[in-house]
Design an enzyme around this catalytic site. Structure first.
Site, PDB file in Angstrom:
ATOM      1  N   THR A 271     -59.000  86.103 -20.911  1.00  0.00           N
ATOM      2  CA  THR A 271     -59.196  85.117 -21.970  1.00  0.00           C
ATOM      3  C   THR A 271     -60.266  85.637 -22.938  1.00  0.00           C
ATOM      4  O   THR A 271     -61.206  86.323 -22.537  1.00  0.00           O
ATOM      5  CB  THR A 271     -59.624  83.740 -21.412  1.00  0.00           C
ATOM      6  OG1 THR A 271     -60.938  83.840 -20.844  1.00  0.00           O
ATOM      7  CG2 THR A 271     -58.646  83.243 -20.360  1.00  0.00           C
ATOM      8  N   GLY A 272     -60.102  85.300 -24.222  1.00  0.00           N
ATOM      9  CA  GLY A 272     -61.070  85.770 -25.220  1.00  0.00           C
ATOM     10  C   GLY A 272     -61.036  87.277 -25.382  1.00  0.00           C
ATOM     11  O   GLY A 272     -62.061  87.946 -25.318  1.00  0.00           O
TER      12      GLY A 272
ATOM     13  N   SER B  15     -59.898  89.234 -27.998  1.00  0.00           N
ATOM     14  CA  SER B  15     -59.713  89.886 -29.304  1.00  0.00           C
ATOM     15  C   SER B  15     -60.885  90.756 -29.733  1.00  0.00           C
ATOM     16  O   SER B  15     -60.748  91.630 -30.585  1.00  0.00           O
ATOM     17  CB  SER B  15     -59.439  88.828 -30.377  1.00  0.00           C
ATOM     18  OG  SER B  15     -60.536  87.933 -30.471  1.00  0.00           O
TER      19      SER B  15
ATOM     20  N   SER C  75     -73.597  84.891 -17.018  1.00  0.00           N
ATOM     21  CA  SER C  75     -74.632  85.460 -17.883  1.00  0.00           C
ATOM     22  C   SER C  75     -75.932  85.452 -17.103  1.00  0.00           C
ATOM     23  O   SER C  75     -76.150  84.572 -16.255  1.00  0.00           O
ATOM     24  CB  SER C  75     -74.804  84.600 -19.139  1.00  0.00           C
ATOM     25  OG  SER C  75     -76.057  84.868 -19.759  1.00  0.00           O
TER      26      SER C  75
ATOM     27  N   GLY D  70     -64.328  91.080 -24.122  1.00  0.00           N
ATOM     28  CA  GLY D  70     -62.924  90.869 -23.793  1.00  0.00           C
ATOM     29  C   GLY D  70     -62.042  92.006 -24.291  1.00  0.00           C
ATOM     30  O   GLY D  70     -61.143  92.473 -23.574  1.00  0.00           O
TER      31      GLY D  70
ATOM     32  N   TYR E  91     -76.268  76.589 -23.175  1.00  0.00           N
ATOM     33  CA  TYR E  91     -75.515  77.803 -22.812  1.00  0.00           C
ATOM     34  C   TYR E  91     -75.863  78.216 -21.385  1.00  0.00           C
ATOM     35  O   TYR E  91     -74.965  78.510 -20.579  1.00  0.00           O
ATOM     36  CB  TYR E  91     -75.849  78.921 -23.800  1.00  0.00           C
ATOM     37  CG  TYR E  91     -75.180  80.243 -23.481  1.00  0.00           C
ATOM     38  CD1 TYR E  91     -73.833  80.462 -23.770  1.00  0.00           C
ATOM     39  CD2 TYR E  91     -75.898  81.283 -22.883  1.00  0.00           C
ATOM     40  CE1 TYR E  91     -73.221  81.675 -23.468  1.00  0.00           C
ATOM     41  CE2 TYR E  91     -75.288  82.490 -22.577  1.00  0.00           C
ATOM     42  CZ  TYR E  91     -73.952  82.688 -22.880  1.00  0.00           C
ATOM     43  OH  TYR E  91     -73.352  83.894 -22.577  1.00  0.00           O
TER      44      TYR E  91
HETATM   45  P1  NAI Z   1     -67.745  87.472 -28.703  1.00  0.00           P
HETATM   46  O1  NAI Z   1     -68.160  86.286 -29.494  1.00  0.00           O
HETATM   47  O2  NAI Z   1     -67.883  88.828 -29.282  1.00  0.00           O
HETATM   48  O3  NAI Z   1     -66.255  87.306 -28.178  1.00  0.00           O
HETATM   49  C1  NAI Z   1     -65.849  86.096 -27.578  1.00  0.00           C
HETATM   50  C2  NAI Z   1     -64.364  86.112 -27.417  1.00  0.00           C
HETATM   51  O4  NAI Z   1     -63.979  84.845 -26.899  1.00  0.00           O
HETATM   52  C3  NAI Z   1     -63.618  86.304 -28.712  1.00  0.00           C
HETATM   53  O5  NAI Z   1     -62.500  87.121 -28.477  1.00  0.00           O
HETATM   54  C4  NAI Z   1     -63.184  84.878 -29.090  1.00  0.00           C
HETATM   55  O6  NAI Z   1     -61.992  84.860 -29.837  1.00  0.00           O
HETATM   56  C5  NAI Z   1     -62.960  84.318 -27.716  1.00  0.00           C
HETATM   57  N1  NAI Z   1     -63.014  82.877 -27.708  1.00  0.00           N
HETATM   58  C6  NAI Z   1     -64.038  82.068 -28.064  1.00  0.00           C
HETATM   59  N2  NAI Z   1     -63.691  80.790 -27.928  1.00  0.00           N
HETATM   60  C7  NAI Z   1     -62.418  80.789 -27.456  1.00  0.00           C
HETATM   61  C8  NAI Z   1     -61.504  79.782 -27.114  1.00  0.00           C
HETATM   62  N3  NAI Z   1     -61.813  78.488 -27.215  1.00  0.00           N
HETATM   63  N4  NAI Z   1     -60.282  80.145 -26.682  1.00  0.00           N
HETATM   64  C9  NAI Z   1     -59.931  81.449 -26.565  1.00  0.00           C
HETATM   65  N5  NAI Z   1     -60.755  82.456 -26.873  1.00  0.00           N
HETATM   66  C10 NAI Z   1     -61.980  82.119 -27.315  1.00  0.00           C
HETATM   67  O7  NAI Z   1     -68.566  87.368 -27.342  1.00  0.00           O
HETATM   68  P2  NAI Z   1     -68.858  88.417 -26.193  1.00  0.00           P
HETATM   69  O8  NAI Z   1     -70.256  88.842 -26.324  1.00  0.00           O
HETATM   70  O9  NAI Z   1     -67.797  89.423 -26.111  1.00  0.00           O
HETATM   71  O10 NAI Z   1     -68.798  87.426 -24.934  1.00  0.00           O
HETATM   72  C11 NAI Z   1     -67.737  87.424 -23.990  1.00  0.00           C
HETATM   73  C12 NAI Z   1     -68.217  86.642 -22.786  1.00  0.00           C
HETATM   74  O11 NAI Z   1     -69.373  87.274 -22.264  1.00  0.00           O
HETATM   75  C13 NAI Z   1     -68.613  85.199 -23.104  1.00  0.00           C
HETATM   76  O12 NAI Z   1     -68.224  84.371 -22.039  1.00  0.00           O
HETATM   77  C14 NAI Z   1     -70.126  85.284 -23.169  1.00  0.00           C
HETATM   78  O13 NAI Z   1     -70.740  84.052 -22.900  1.00  0.00           O
HETATM   79  C15 NAI Z   1     -70.405  86.319 -22.102  1.00  0.00           C
HETATM   80  N6  NAI Z   1     -71.694  86.974 -22.202  1.00  0.00           N
HETATM   81  C16 NAI Z   1     -72.034  87.711 -23.314  1.00  0.00           C
HETATM   82  C17 NAI Z   1     -73.264  88.331 -23.389  1.00  0.00           C
HETATM   83  C18 NAI Z   1     -73.695  89.120 -24.569  1.00  0.00           C
HETATM   84  O14 NAI Z   1     -74.881  89.486 -24.648  1.00  0.00           O
HETATM   85  N7  NAI Z   1     -72.821  89.438 -25.517  1.00  0.00           N
HETATM   86  C19 NAI Z   1     -74.223  88.213 -22.294  1.00  0.00           C
HETATM   87  C20 NAI Z   1     -73.768  87.428 -21.181  1.00  0.00           C
HETATM   88  C21 NAI Z   1     -72.535  86.843 -21.153  1.00  0.00           C
END
Ligand code: NAI
Length: 232
Positions: free
Chosen positions: A8-9, A11, A130, A15, A143
């Site tokens: 999931t997520g 793009s 996280s 992810g 969060y």
């Molecule tokens: P990002 O913002 O770059 O990507 C998030 C992804 O989730 C995107 O592909 C977006 O389209 C998708 N998304 C968001 N809401 C959605 C929904 N309602 N339905 C379907 N897709 C949805 O974020 P990132 O950094 O790649 O984060 C990915 C995961 O890692 C998240 O769960 C985030 O909380 C977690 N995380 C990230 C950290 C960081 O420092 N970047 C640290 C710890 C955890």
């Protein structure tokens, strides 16, 4: 036959790195995304993965998406959003949306893929927590609470589903260089790196590597794997 992973997520960010890593490792890959339609199409063309536009927080939409796919062997619950601000600054609507996207989405996709996993008495679920869900972050209380919930859900499901041959683990990233952290200034990032024993922030590919490990680790369940450069 290739194992099928649903992410999931997928793009962008962590992810998208997971989509690439699992595709390179020989998995059949499907991913859900909400926005970034062009990025999703480009990633699908690059990796051969199947990208479906679907709000992971919407139970019915996730059920429909999963029903259109082959049975899922590995589920990666990665979709997530953040909220930065004092607890007094988050609105009730923002609070609900945060929990819907970060926590309910995990329930939604587990609910959608579980019947087939139970039928086969096999499966692997990898959640994305996280380090703030473990330690708590000032100005990210909501969060942090969502990620704490993901950790508890992971541990509970591991106990509940282990007897059915289904493993449930989580990765718990530290600061990773993605668009989610685009609001941080270079000075903020440098300060976080300075507090990290490895003296840098992480890359999305490094989290994807940990996911691949958990997908293959056949005697590991109920674990929260830190990927944080030693920050905690
Ligand atoms: P990002 O913002 O770059 O990507 C998030 C992804 O989730 C995107 O592909 C977006 O389209 C998708 N998304 C968001 N809401 C959605 C929904 N309602 N339905 C379907 N897709 C949805 O974020 P990132 O950094 O790649 O984060 C990915 C995961 O890692 C998240 O769960 C985030 O909380 C977690 N995380 C990230 C950290 C960081 O420092 N970047 C640290 C710890 C955890």
């Amino acid at each position: 036959m290739k194992e099928h992973v649903l992410i999931t997520g997928g793009s962008r960010g962590i992810g998208a790195a997971a989509v690439r890593a699992f595709a390179e490792a020989g998995y059949r890959v499907s991913f859900l995304y909400l926005r970034s339609r062009d990025a999703a199409a480009a990633l699908a063309a690059e990796t051969g993965a199947c990208g479906l536009c679907c709000d992971a927080a919407d139970s019915d939409a996730v059920a429909r998406a999963a029903a259109s796919l082959p049975p899922v062997d590995v589920l990666v619950n990665n979709a997530g959003i953040s909220h930065v601000g004092l607890i007094s600054q988050i609105s009730p609507e923002e609070w609900d949306r945060l929990f819907a996207v970060n926590v309910k989405s995990v329930y939604n996709s587990v609910r959608a893929v579980l019947p087939a996993m139970l039928q086969r008495q096999a499966g692997c679920i990898i959640n994305v927590a996280s380090m703030w869900g473990q330690a708590g972050a000032s100005c990210e209380a909501a969060y942090s609470a969502t990620k704490g919930a993901v950790i508890a859900l992971t541990q509970a499901l591991a106990r509940e589903l282990g007897p059915s041959g289904i493993r449930v683990n989580a990765v718990s990233p530290g600061m990773i260089d993605t668009d989610m952290n685009a609001h941080l200034s270079p000075a903020d990032k440098a300060a976080l790196a300075a507090d990290t024993p490895l003296e840098r922030i992480g890359r999305p590919e490094e989290v994807a590597e940990a996911m691949l490990y958990l997908a293959r680790a056949s005697f590991v369940t109920g674990q929260i794997l830190p990927v944080n450069g030693g920050y905690l």
